[in-house]
Design a protein around this motif. Structure first.
Motif, short mmCIF file in Angstrom:
data_model
loop_
_atom_site.label_atom_id
_atom_site.label_comp_id
_atom_site.label_asym_id
_atom_site.label_seq_id
_atom_site.Cartn_x
_atom_site.Cartn_y
_atom_site.Cartn_z
N ALA A 702 0.82 -1.20 0.00
CA ALA A 702 0.00 0.00 0.00
C ALA A 702 0.86 1.25 0.00
O ALA A 702 0.45 2.30 -0.49
N ARG A 703 2.07 1.15 0.56
CA ARG A 703 2.97 2.30 0.59
C ARG A 703 4.13 2.12 -0.40
O ARG A 703 5.14 2.81 -0.30
N GLY A 704 3.95 1.18 -1.33
CA GLY A 704 4.95 1.00 -2.36
C GLY A 704 6.24 0.36 -1.89
O GLY A 704 7.31 0.62 -2.45
N ARG A 705 6.16 -0.51 -0.87
CA ARG A 705 7.36 -1.11 -0.31
C ARG A 705 7.33 -2.62 -0.50
O ARG A 705 6.38 -3.28 -0.09
N SER A 706 8.40 -3.14 -1.10
CA SER A 706 8.54 -4.58 -1.25
C SER A 706 8.97 -5.18 0.09
O SER A 706 9.27 -4.47 1.05
N THR A 707 9.01 -6.51 0.14
CA THR A 707 9.47 -7.18 1.35
C THR A 707 10.87 -6.73 1.73
O THR A 707 11.16 -6.42 2.89
N GLY A 734 19.30 -9.04 4.94
CA GLY A 734 19.90 -9.15 3.62
C GLY A 734 19.45 -10.33 2.81
O GLY A 734 19.87 -10.49 1.66
N ARG A 735 18.55 -11.15 3.33
CA ARG A 735 18.14 -12.35 2.61
C ARG A 735 17.19 -12.03 1.45
O ARG A 735 16.94 -12.89 0.60
N GLY A 736 16.65 -10.81 1.42
CA GLY A 736 15.66 -10.50 0.40
C GLY A 736 16.24 -10.00 -0.91
O GLY A 736 15.51 -9.54 -1.78
N THR A 737 17.56 -10.06 -1.07
CA THR A 737 18.18 -9.57 -2.31
C THR A 737 19.22 -10.58 -2.76
O THR A 737 19.32 -11.68 -2.23
N ALA A 738 20.04 -10.19 -3.76
CA ALA A 738 21.05 -11.10 -4.30
C ALA A 738 22.04 -11.50 -3.21
O ALA A 738 22.26 -10.76 -2.25
N THR A 739 22.65 -12.66 -3.37
CA THR A 739 23.50 -13.23 -2.32
C THR A 739 24.58 -12.26 -1.87
O THR A 739 24.73 -12.00 -0.68
N PHE A 740 25.34 -11.73 -2.81
CA PHE A 740 26.46 -10.87 -2.42
C PHE A 740 25.97 -9.53 -1.87
O PHE A 740 26.57 -8.97 -0.95
N ASP A 741 24.88 -9.00 -2.43
CA ASP A 741 24.29 -7.78 -1.86
C ASP A 741 23.89 -8.02 -0.41
O ASP A 741 24.19 -7.23 0.48
N GLY A 742 23.16 -9.11 -0.19
CA GLY A 742 22.68 -9.41 1.16
C GLY A 742 23.80 -9.65 2.13
O GLY A 742 23.78 -9.16 3.27
N LEU A 743 24.80 -10.41 1.70
CA LEU A 743 25.95 -10.67 2.56
C LEU A 743 26.65 -9.36 2.93
O LEU A 743 27.05 -9.15 4.07
N SER A 744 26.79 -8.49 1.96
CA SER A 744 27.47 -7.21 2.21
C SER A 744 26.71 -6.36 3.22
O SER A 744 27.30 -5.75 4.11
#
Length: 900
Positions: A702-707, A734-744
């Motif tokens: 409703a507020r335009g926000r993904s998980t 960080g689990r909701g994005t790409a592996t290296f992004d999330g790890l970082s």
């Protein structure tokens, strides 16, 4: 007349009738409310209101006459069932103006056959101004809040003042806030309705915030928040010359308090709720828990919106509505005062030490009505005889408890509660006992609630009303004896009223002395003669008005009793507080005994040591299923006197219990600072000033926000606000994005918690690479949830042990979930290949080469990439460019882009 009109659907032009003209006039004065227009035994709604209410309530939409050539939509609800319909409308966010008949229809008839009964709005019903039992949850406060803003300088956050009241109990509190904690403060108060100035409501920076609140938000004119007159308005309401006797209030606090009183006076229309003088709360007096953390920890309701399965449902053993509300208040804002917490724990220990006394006290409490809500209803002229009885019975129970609990050496919280219980005036109980009948109606207008013998004039009126036939028969017998005429009759008609009738043969005797001095000739008929007497005339008047007179006398008695109660309002409130305090203390003792909880040590240190901790909700659920909860230790306190709190990095597979472990430690901290025993063998907790939790996954579309966006917003709030005394619970950042992004992101967050926030923290993750950080961050500890593998399957032991998990066992969990065998086999093959690739590029190289996190290195100004195109564009003012200059700028941009 009105009842007939209310159900008449004739084709007359109703808009031209006086009644419809009256409706339109009243509706025009209340455009933002559904108008409940009283017509006889129904509240009727017309036009758009009728269509809205029909859809909301699921009731039939009819029509009444025409307006401008079109049918007028109409629907109605019975007066006697209005509360249940109001409850539905308020729950859906509607406001309702209740328009009552302010005169008797018989009085209207005297002005002419087509005269309209006078009506007026007597109350505006909004979510924050409810008082009826049918509209209120017994165990939950119904708060109305007002928020005032004071703009600050460029480099300072805006200051806010919050005032909140519960009309149903009389509570009135104030608190200061700022832009960084406003959301958390409102989440703690949890009002049903919030009032804000229109400019603040429409502020672009705050618009999304107000829309995102799970409560009704009502914008008001700024004049109601005028701080220059606020103090005077507050003083006038409470009848004092100055507010100094109530304490020191900031300017925005006073502004919010004055606005909330103005709103109450507007909605209650002439009635003044019996509010206590405002009490200021200090900003550091309670543990601050933001809305996301409350939701994640499921304090008051589960993520599915149910009470069952929440913390409050698991610990609530109270037996009174007031006790349940007090427990909910303490849970909403756990104390940060070790002395106050110790006093509450002493009270629990007192009841825990004497189970027989506790059982007896709880039996008496269960019979105690909710006297504070009864008091408010009576003060607002919405109470009935049963509210009078509630005051009587509640005071009586309090008096008995005060005597039972009195004694030397009582804990201070118990002694203070006993003092409150003893404040109830015994003479008021005695008077109410004498006055009230055993069987009481719900409404005063029904009558019959005053005990026989309380008022002689009332007894006489009732006797005439209820036994008029017997009186007439007795009088007829006496007249017959006096006249010596056995055929004498006392009769009645609408012309003569009551009269004496004898046959024509006996009339002569009645017209002669001495009877003619007693019987007055009224009418001669062909076969009978009629007489009256002074006694009959007086009896006629008495009998005719007996019912109305009896009801009027009872109404007078009711008003007198209410006035007497009003003079004792402060004492009655003290009794209510005492009953609630005793109820909560005894209930927490029952909880501790039943669940095997221990008394925690809560002090000013930075300690956080839990031995054998359990999750209070999960443990009860497992017991119901015949299973046993596995207890675990947790130690986040510093090792040295000047050290900061530790971070536990928790690894392990899904379903092993990481999230449960994280949550249980947060809940133990909350319970300890509530003043409750906790689910553990032993616990020592240094005061937690703020609690943050980022657990689970949810979006906010409703507020335009993904998980992932929601996860990052909540994580940002934690990293920007947590301090050394905070407790931080983070799960799977960080689990909701790409592996290296999330790890970082997870990597940087742990370093920030360690170096900047310096908070006690639990950080659960599936990024096993993060465990290597324990070698370079001295206050980071690796722990894991133990599991066993058996013939390709995984067995969860739910035990927390030092060390790190080497893998996630995700495929084993997937197998347990029922994935096809072919998918599981293929997943194993892919995993083997990926692990082989990972071993060829170990993360340790990154750890060795990457410098340690520092605040200076994290500065955006020093770390952002240089973009010459963006830098050039930052210098451009398009409105000031001449055509030639614009062309030259294009060439420069093209050249820079080629270089890039």
């Amino acid at each position: 007349m009105d009842k007939k009109d209310s159900r008449d659907s004739s084709a007359s032009n109703a808009a031209a009738t006086p009644m419809m003209a009256q409706y339109i006039e009243i509706k025009t004065a209340n455009p933002d409310c559904l108008l409940f227009y009283r017509m006889g035994d129904f509240y009727e709604m017309f036009f758009d209101d009728a269509e809205t209410a029909s859809r909301a309530l699921g009731i039939t939409l009819t029509k009444r006459g025409k307006h401008r050539g079109a049918d007028i939509p109409m629907c109605g609800v019975p007066v006697h069932a209005a509360d249940q319909y109001l409850q539905k409308l308020i729950a859906l966010g509607h406001r309702v103006a209740v328009c009552e008949q302010t005169e008797d229809p018989t009085e209207a008839k005297k002005r002419g056959s087509k005269a309209v009964v006078q009506r007026d709005v007597v109350r505006l019903v909004t979510p924050g101004t409810l008082t009826e039992d049918a509209l209120l949850a017994p165990g939950r406060n119904n708060y109305l809040a007002a928020v005032s803003r004071q703009k600050a300088g460029t480099d300072e956050p805006d200051r806010f003042g919050i005032a909140w009241i519960d009309i149903s109990t009389g509570e009135f509190r104030l608190a200061g806030s700022d832009s960084g904690r406003l959301a958390a403060d409102l989440a703690r108060i949890d009002p049903r309705e919030a009032l804000v100035p229109e400019p603040v409501f429409s502020d672009p920076e705050l618009g999304a915030f107000w829309r995102g609140l799970e409560m009704a938000v009502t914008p008001l004119a700024p004049a109601l928040f005028d701080s220059t007159t606020a103090a005077d308005r507050l003083a006038a309401y409470f009848g004092v010359a100055t507010l100094d006797g109530f304490g020191h209030f900031s300017r925005p606090e006073t502004s919010a308090a004055a606005a909330i009183l103005a709103y109450v006076e507007k909605t209650q229309i002439g009635e003044r709720p019996p509010l206590v003088p405002p009490v200021a709360e200090t900003a550091d007096g309670v543990m601050l828990i933001d809305a996301a953390t409350r939701a994640n920890l499921e304090l008051n309701q589960t993520l599915a919106g149910e009470r069952r399965g929440s913390l409050i449902a698991a610990i609530d053993r109270t037996v009174t509505g007031a006790g349940a509300r007090l427990l909910a208040q303490r849970l909403a804002g756990p104390s940060t005062s070790p002395n106050e917490i110790a006093n509450r724990l002493d009270a629990v220990a007192f009841f825990l030490s004497d189970q027989g006394l506790t059982a007896s006290v709880r039996d008496q409490l269960a019979a105690a009505p909710d006297i504070t809500r009864a008091l408010s209803r009576l003060a607002l002229n919405r109470g009935g005889p049963r509210d009078l009885a509630a005051i009587r019975d509640g005071l009586a129970v309090a008096s008995q408890l005060a005597g039972q609990l009195a004694g030397e050496g009582r804990p201070s919280a118990i002694a203070q509660a006993i003092e409150g219980l003893s404040a109830g005036p015994d003479e008021l109980v005695a008077e109410l006992t004498r006055a009230l009948a055993d069987d009481l109606p719900h409404l005063r207008r029904d009558g019959g609630f005053v005990r026989d013998g309380y008022r002689d004039d009332l007894d006489e009126a009732r006797k005439l009303r209820d036994e008029s036939r017997r009186f007439i028969a007795s009088l007829q017998s006496r007249y017959a004896d006096e006249a010596g005429i056995r055929a004498l009759k006392v009769k009645h008609n609408n012309v003569l009223g009551y009269f004496v009738e004898v046959s024509a043969a006996h009339a002569e005797r009645m017209l002669q002395p001495p009877l003619n001095g007693r019987f007055i000739h009224r009418q001669t008929m062909a076969n009978a003669v009629r007489f009256s007497t002074t006694e009959l005339g007086e009896l006629e008047a008495k009998i005719a008005g007996a019912a109305g007179r009896a009801l009027a006398i009872e109404s007078t008695v009711f008003d007198t009793l209410v006035d007497t109660i009003a003079t004792e309002a402060d004492a009655i409130r003290q009794v209510g507080v005492g009953l609630a305090t005793i109820d909560v203390s005894a209930a927490l003792a029952v909880l501790a005994e039943a669940e095997g909880y221990c008394r925690p040590i809560v002090d000013d240190s930075m300690a956080f040591t839990i031995e054998g901790g359990r999750h209070p909700v999960v443990e009860q659920a497992l017991r119901t299923a015949g299973e046993t909860f596995v207890a675990n230790d947790c130690a986040l306190g510093p090792e040295g006197a000047d050290d900061a709190g530790h971070i536990w990095l928790v690894t392990g597979p899904n379903m092993a219990g990481k999230s449960t472990f994280l949550r249980q430690n947060a809940l133990i901290a909350i319970l300890a600072q509530v003043g409750s025993y906790v689910p553990a063998r032993d616990a020592r907790i240094g005061i937690v000033d703020r609690l943050f939790s980022r657990v689970g996954a949810a979006d906010d579309l409703a507020r335009g926000r993904s998980t992932f966006m929601v996860e990052m917003v909540e994580t940002a709030a934690i990293l920007n606000q947590a301090g050394p005394r905070s407790l931080v619970i983070l799960d799977e950042i960080g689990r909701g994005t790409a592996t290296f992004d999330g790890l970082s992101i997870a990597w940087a967050a742990i370093e920030h918690l360690h170096e900047v926030n310096r908070s006690r923290a639990l950080f659960a993750t599936h990024y096993h690479e993060l465990t290597a950080l324990a070698d370079r961050l001295p206050r980071l500890r690796n722990v894991t949830v133990r599991v066993k593998e058996w013939e390709g399957d995984v067995i969860f032991l739910h035990e927390i042990a030092p060390g790190a998990a080497d893998r996630s066992y995700g495929i084993q969990v997937a197998k347990l979930a029922g994935l096809p065998a072919s998918v599981v086999a293929r997943a194993r093959a892919v995993l083997t290949q990926l692990e082989e690739t990972d071993r060829q590029s170990p993360v340790q190289t990154l750890i060795d080469d990457l410098p340690l996190f520092s605040v200076a290195r994290a500065s955006p100004a020093e770390t952002r990439d240089v973009d010459p195109v963006a830098d050039l564009l930052d210098t451009v003012r398009p409105d000031e460019l001449a055509p030639r200059d614009a062309l030259e700028m294009l060439y420069k941009l093209k050249a820079l882009s080629h270089r890039a």
